[in-house]
Enzyme design. Structure first.
Site, short mmCIF file in Angstrom:
data_model
loop_
_atom_site.label_atom_id
_atom_site.label_comp_id
_atom_site.label_asym_id
_atom_site.label_seq_id
_atom_site.Cartn_x
_atom_site.Cartn_y
_atom_site.Cartn_z
N ASP A 14 0.87 -1.29 0.02
CA ASP A 14 -0.07 -0.05 0.12
C ASP A 14 0.90 1.27 0.21
OD1 ASP A 14 -2.22 -1.41 0.13
OD2 ASP A 14 -1.83 -1.76 2.24
N LYS B 30 1.64 2.16 -5.08
CA LYS B 30 2.32 1.74 -6.32
C LYS B 30 1.43 1.90 -7.43
CE LYS B 30 2.85 -2.53 -4.52
NZ LYS B 30 2.41 -2.02 -2.93
N GLY C 29 -4.56 -4.47 -4.08
CA GLY C 29 -5.74 -3.61 -4.40
C GLY C 29 -5.02 -2.21 -4.84
N HIS C 30 -4.80 -1.96 -5.99
CA HIS C 30 -4.25 -0.76 -6.61
C HIS C 30 -5.00 0.23 -6.89
CE1 HIS C 30 -0.47 -3.33 -7.81
NE2 HIS C 30 -0.57 -2.92 -6.61
N GLN D 185 1.90 -5.70 -3.37
CA GLN D 185 2.36 -5.88 -1.77
C GLN D 185 3.89 -5.16 -1.52
OE1 GLN D 185 1.22 -9.26 -3.20
NE2 GLN D 185 -0.84 -8.50 -2.62
P1 IMP Z 1 -2.70 -12.74 2.10
O1 IMP Z 1 -1.72 -12.13 0.98
O2 IMP Z 1 -3.95 -12.42 1.81
O3 IMP Z 1 -2.38 -14.13 2.51
O4 IMP Z 1 -2.23 -11.93 3.39
C1 IMP Z 1 -0.97 -12.04 4.27
C2 IMP Z 1 -0.78 -10.56 4.89
O5 IMP Z 1 -0.37 -9.87 3.67
C3 IMP Z 1 -1.67 -9.81 5.46
O6 IMP Z 1 -1.30 -9.08 6.40
C4 IMP Z 1 -2.29 -8.92 4.39
O7 IMP Z 1 -2.94 -7.91 5.01
C5 IMP Z 1 -1.27 -8.73 3.61
N1 IMP Z 1 -1.43 -8.13 2.12
C6 IMP Z 1 -1.87 -9.03 1.32
N2 IMP Z 1 -1.76 -8.20 0.09
C7 IMP Z 1 -1.88 -6.90 0.49
C8 IMP Z 1 -1.70 -5.62 -0.03
O8 IMP Z 1 -2.04 -5.58 -1.59
N3 IMP Z 1 -1.65 -4.68 0.58
C9 IMP Z 1 -1.12 -4.70 1.88
N4 IMP Z 1 -1.16 -5.62 2.55
C10 IMP Z 1 -1.42 -6.82 1.85
MG MG Z 2 -2.90 -2.02 -1.72
#
Ligand code: IMP
Ligand code: MG
Length: 423
Positions: free
Chosen positions: A13, A16, A40-41, A224
């Protein structure tokens, strides 16, 4: 522009999506290489907000080829609905501007169910995942029982493999106290999505190499952030893919020596969504940003945890990713702060850390060592050149780039394309 990898230098977040959108202007091809629809972009174009989860943000510009690479885990139903959403906004998505790798792995409903059930079982030790099934899908990939896109688009193969996988996963789901799935309804839904995606499916490794031979410049869109990387992040509080620059090679099939540049994106402060250590977390800055209506997750809507800028983290990110240039986003988030802290080291007992320790328990016991900067206390959202920024904002941006061991390249003062200052 040459081939550029763009990565998040914090916990995701970082903004990007917006920087990718700006850099896409100079690229011919944009590739997503890791993660899934956990990302989520958020991109604002002409005051309209778009949130993209799987499709590269480059899709918002005309004549850009957007590719979902082999390193991505793709939820086909989610992807089809994302494409429909874009079309509703008048954006064309055709096999000419969008390609999906035939070897990307498929996220299926049992992955989502397992993600939720495992999180529940973990109780207080939960990771705080997005519950999109990302961990179980990558788990199946590593265990060599995953389904790939080329099987998804072949109804007979899909039926055979899905029957097997649902049988096994239903047994696991039942043992975890979760509801089993019906083969019939999963097959119907995923076969339909597979057939809709079929025209877009390609050998994207060959496609990307053809593009390079024709002189195309490629932008690799990271998802991420560095500290959510499965190897380099704050394990186990991470996502299940290589979010760092190396992932761009393995996740696309473009070799390391064809990469020309790495751009790191970081916020002027730090945020994290989900559980796990966040050394500079601070309730006051969290409240301040949430009261401004900022820092709510684009995928789950969860309020993000906020803290001061952590130069230990960003310096580590520069090291792991080989970041050349930095884009600092959300500088305007600090417009009202009187005195701004920056973490320059961690201390635990007598030990000082200049990089993030590998053990999350050690990390949790660290206290940040701060230096303070005078706030500029003036709005920056209308600044369009680096010179127009208040002197103290310029000094702060330069200082955090220096502390991160990389060059300051962009300062961003709002979500709009026009709120991007090239330094
Ligand atoms: P997962 O990717 O859904 O398995 O989540 C694992 C960890 O990565 C959690 O702490 C999520 O909140 C974090 N996470 C996954 N995708 C994002 C993203 O796009 N932005 C921020 N945190 C993310
Ligand atoms: Mg995001």
């Amino acid at each position: 522009m040459a081939n550029t990898i763009l990565v998040g230098a914090q916990w995701g977040d970082e903004g990007k999506g917006k920087i990718i959108d700006v850099l896409t202007e100079q690229a011919d091809v944009v590739v997503r290489y890791a993660g899934g629809n956990n990302a989520g972009h958020t991109v604002m174009v002409n005051g309209k907000k778009s949130v993209l989860h799987l499709i590269p943000s480059g899709i918002l510009r005309k004549n850009k080829l957007c590719v979902i690479g082999n390193g991505v885990v793709c939820d086909p139903v989610g992807l089809v609905s994302e494409m429909a959403g874009l079309r509703q906004h008048g954006i064309k998505v055709t096999p000419k501007n969008f390609a999906l790798s035939e070897t990307a792995h498929v996220v299926l409903p049992y992955h989502r169910e397992l993600d939720g059930a495992r999180e529940q079982l973990k109780g207080e030790n939960k990771i705080g995942t997005t519950k999109r099934g990302i961990g179980p899908a990558y788990g199946d990939k590593a265990a060599r029982v995953g389904l790939r896109v080329n099987e998804l688009i072949d109804s007979a193969k899909l039926a055979a493999k899905l029957a097997d996988r649902i049988k096994e996963n239903n047994a696991v789901l039942k043992s975890l106290g979760a509801k089993p799935l019906s083969f019939k309804s999963v097959f119907a839904e995923y076969d339909r999505a597979g057939q809709q995606l079929k025209p877009f499916v390609q050998n994207t490794v060959v496609l990307l190499h053809d593009q390079m031979r024709a002189g195309a410049d490629i932008l690799f869109e990271g998802a991420q952030g560095t500290f959510l990387d499965i190897d380099h992040g704050t394990y186990p509080f991470v996502t299940s893919s290589n979010t760092t620059a190396g992932g761009a090679c393995t996740g696309s099939g473009v070799p390391p020596h064809r990469m020309d540049r790495v751009v790191g994106v970081m916020k002027a402060y730090t945020t994290r969504v989900g559980e796990g250590p966040l050394p500079t977390e601070n309730p006051e800055i969290s409240d301040l940003l949430h009261n401004m209506g900022r820092e709510f997750g684009a995928t789950t809507g969860r309020p993000r945890r906020c803290g001061w800028f952590d130069a230990v983290a960003t310096r580590h990110a520069t090291m792991v990713n080989g970041i050349d240039d930095l884009a600092i986003t959300n500088l305007d988030g600090l417009d009202t702060v009187e005195s701004i802290k920056v973490c320059v080291a961690y201390r635990r007992g007598k030990t000082q850390y200049d990089y993030i320790p590998n053990d999350v328990q050690v990390l949790a016991g660290c206290t940040p060592v701060y230096v303070e900067f005078e706030g500029w206390q003036a709005p920056t959202v209308k600044c369009r050149t680096f010179k127009q920024l208040p002197a103290k904002a310029r000094a702060y941006a330069k200082a955090i780039a220096d502390l991160s061991n990389a060059r300051l390249f962009i300062a961003s003062v709002g979500p709009g394309r026009e709120q991007t200052i090239f330094v």
